[in-house]
Motif scaffolding. Structure first.
Motif, mmCIF file in Angstrom:
data_model
loop_
_atom_site.group_PDB
_atom_site.id
_atom_site.type_symbol
_atom_site.label_atom_id
_atom_site.label_comp_id
_atom_site.label_asym_id
_atom_site.label_seq_id
_atom_site.Cartn_x
_atom_site.Cartn_y
_atom_site.Cartn_z
ATOM 1 N N VAL A 1 0.838 -1.208 0.000
ATOM 2 C CA VAL A 1 0.000 0.000 0.000
ATOM 3 C C VAL A 1 0.867 1.250 0.000
ATOM 4 N N PHE A 2 2.004 1.206 0.679
ATOM 5 C CA PHE A 2 2.856 2.396 0.779
ATOM 6 C C PHE A 2 3.637 2.665 -0.502
ATOM 7 N N ALA A 3 4.181 1.626 -1.131
ATOM 8 C CA ALA A 3 5.105 1.866 -2.251
ATOM 9 C C ALA A 3 4.848 0.983 -3.466
ATOM 10 N N LEU A 4 4.591 -0.306 -3.251
ATOM 11 C CA LEU A 4 4.565 -1.234 -4.371
ATOM 12 C C LEU A 4 3.382 -1.046 -5.298
ATOM 13 N N ASP A 5 2.296 -0.422 -4.818
ATOM 14 C CA ASP A 5 1.113 -0.287 -5.667
ATOM 15 C C ASP A 5 1.378 0.581 -6.892
ATOM 16 N N GLN A 6 2.378 1.467 -6.813
ATOM 17 C CA GLN A 6 2.700 2.295 -7.969
ATOM 18 C C GLN A 6 3.354 1.493 -9.090
ATOM 19 N N ALA A 7 3.848 0.317 -8.768
ATOM 20 C CA ALA A 7 4.393 -0.579 -9.789
ATOM 21 C C ALA A 7 3.329 -1.492 -10.367
ATOM 22 N N ARG A 8 2.082 -1.268 -10.002
ATOM 23 C CA ARG A 8 0.946 -2.022 -10.523
ATOM 24 C C ARG A 8 1.095 -3.524 -10.244
ATOM 25 N N SER A 9 0.927 -4.312 -11.288
ATOM 26 C CA SER A 9 0.923 -5.772 -11.113
ATOM 27 C C SER A 9 2.264 -6.289 -10.619
ATOM 28 N N ILE A 10 3.347 -5.654 -11.029
ATOM 29 C CA ILE A 10 4.667 -6.108 -10.587
ATOM 30 C C ILE A 10 4.794 -5.967 -9.067
ATOM 31 N N ALA B 1 4.681 -8.604 -3.650
ATOM 32 C CA ALA B 1 4.079 -8.805 -2.327
ATOM 33 C C ALA B 1 3.611 -10.242 -2.144
ATOM 34 N N LEU B 2 3.017 -10.830 -3.198
ATOM 35 C CA LEU B 2 2.585 -12.223 -3.119
ATOM 36 C C LEU B 2 3.767 -13.160 -2.917
ATOM 37 N N ILE B 3 4.836 -12.910 -3.661
ATOM 38 C CA ILE B 3 6.024 -13.768 -3.544
ATOM 39 C C ILE B 3 6.569 -13.726 -2.124
ATOM 40 N N TYR B 4 6.619 -12.520 -1.538
ATOM 41 C CA TYR B 4 7.128 -12.428 -0.174
ATOM 42 C C TYR B 4 6.229 -13.185 0.808
ATOM 43 N N SER B 5 4.912 -13.009 0.705
ATOM 44 C CA SER B 5 3.989 -13.672 1.636
ATOM 45 C C SER B 5 4.104 -15.183 1.533
ATOM 46 N N ILE B 6 4.173 -15.708 0.306
ATOM 47 C CA ILE B 6 4.293 -17.153 0.118
ATOM 48 C C ILE B 6 5.632 -17.645 0.650
ATOM 49 N N ALA B 7 6.703 -16.886 0.395
ATOM 50 C CA ALA B 7 8.018 -17.277 0.895
ATOM 51 C C ALA B 7 8.033 -17.317 2.417
ATOM 52 N N ALA B 8 7.373 -16.350 3.054
ATOM 53 C CA ALA B 8 7.313 -16.356 4.514
ATOM 54 C C ALA B 8 6.570 -17.586 5.016
ATOM 55 N N GLY B 9 5.476 -17.962 4.334
ATOM 56 C CA GLY B 9 4.750 -19.163 4.724
ATOM 57 C C GLY B 9 5.592 -20.419 4.568
ATOM 58 N N LEU B 10 6.332 -20.512 3.456
ATOM 59 C CA LEU B 10 7.210 -21.662 3.243
ATOM 60 C C LEU B 10 8.329 -21.704 4.281
ATOM 61 N N ASP C 1 8.200 7.502 -5.863
ATOM 62 C CA ASP C 1 7.633 7.551 -7.202
ATOM 63 C C ASP C 1 7.619 6.144 -7.803
ATOM 64 N N ARG C 2 7.363 6.053 -9.116
ATOM 65 C CA ARG C 2 7.274 4.747 -9.753
ATOM 66 C C ARG C 2 8.620 4.028 -9.762
ATOM 67 N N THR C 3 9.699 4.773 -9.964
ATOM 68 C CA THR C 3 11.023 4.154 -9.919
ATOM 69 C C THR C 3 11.280 3.534 -8.556
ATOM 70 N N PHE C 4 10.936 4.272 -7.510
ATOM 71 C CA PHE C 4 11.083 3.751 -6.149
ATOM 72 C C PHE C 4 10.246 2.486 -5.976
ATOM 73 N N ALA C 5 9.060 2.451 -6.591
ATOM 74 C CA ALA C 5 8.201 1.279 -6.475
ATOM 75 C C ALA C 5 8.822 0.062 -7.147
#
Length: 282
Positions: free
Chosen positions: A109-118, A123-132, A180-184
């Motif tokens: 919500v803070f930064a990654l949403d500006q990168a859209r689907s990427i 975020a999904l990759i991190y959550s799944i990795a944490a679960g694994l 900005d988007r680059t930061f995202a």
């Protein structure tokens, strides 16, 4: 005066055997660790809500509070001799929320949403990795015969440290860095990197074996250092969190180097860590 006759009972005296065993009372000390775990889950979920309300500093504070509570509930249970299988399952569920879902959503919500689907994929990759990562830790902890190195090293970055590390873009944003988007895009790449460190076989020094004892002449300096760190953290919160995250990342190569000197490899290649354990538990 005549004594009244007892009421007639055609079927005999009432039988309480069908009611089942009475609920036994549970000592309060058995409930306290579970309450701490529930409070940790509440803090993590509240952090997600605050992030969606754009109250980011409070959101990060709640996520870090959840990580702290989640880190002490097991120790409290052991100190109070209140460990249980129910508490262990509750702790595992709390770990998924507090170390996987909550940090990923806050940074999204803070930064990654500006990168859209990427950003969302990161975020999904991190959550799944944490679960694994948490699943692998639980499997290794249930082993009857543990390897000697398990008291000194983690296999990959532990989930609590991963939650602290993945929020680094948020700390930098609080310090005035332009989001900005680059930061995202850069934050998305960094998030995937932390996810990789979670599920990697990188030997990460835990400090358990040598940290259980401390030389007498180091007790006061260590206590003073902890007090100084807490004082700096309360006054320069985000600066200290940035330094903490960067220093933690910089220490990872030293743990791998120490492992290589002792065992001859850069990663933990012990058979049975991961694939074999997964196969046995499906």
């Amino acid at each position: 005066m005549e004594t009244p006759f007892p009421p007639f009972e055609p079927n005999g005296p009432p039988d309480d055997s069908g009611r089942g065993p009475r609920l036994r009372e549970i000592p309060l000390r058995l409930i306290i660790p579970n309450l701490i775990t529930i409070l940790a889950i509440c803090a993590g979920l509240t952090g997600i809500r605050l992030a969606f309300e754009n109250r980011y500093e409070l959101a990060v504070g709640m996520v870090l509070l959840a990580a702290f509570l989640d880190g002490i509930d097991g120790r409290v249970a052991r100190l109070m001799k209140a460990t249980s299988k129910f508490g262990a399952q509750m702790d595992s569920l709390a770990d998924i929320v507090n170390f996987g879902v909550a940090p990923a959503l806050v940074v999204y919500v803070f930064a990654l949403d500006q990168a859209r689907s990427i950003g969302w994929i990161a975020a999904l990759i991190y959550s799944i990795a944490a679960g694994l990562r948490l699943a692998r830790f639980n499997v290794m902890a249930e082993r009857e015969n543990k390897a000697t190195w398990q008291s000194e090293y983690f296999v990959g970055v532990p989930a609590p440290a991963g939650a602290m590390l993945v929020l680094l873009p948020v700390y930098l944003g609080f310090l005035g860095l332009t989001t900005d988007r680059t930061f995202a895009y850069l934050s998305s790449a960094y998030t995937v990197l932390i996810a990789f460190l979670l599920i990697s076989r990188l030997p990460v020094w835990s400090g358990k074996s040598e940290g259980s004892r401390l030389r007498r002449d180091l007790v006061l300096p260590v206590m003073l250092g902890v007090v100084l760190y807490v004082a700096l953290l309360s006054s320069f919160t985000w600066e200290v969190m940035v330094v903490t995250a960067v220093l933690y990342l910089l220490t990872l190569p030293f743990g791998a180097r120490k492992w290589k000197r002792k065992y001859g490899t850069l990663t933990i290649e012990e058979p049975g860590v991961g694939e074999d354990d997964i196969g046995r538990h499906i």
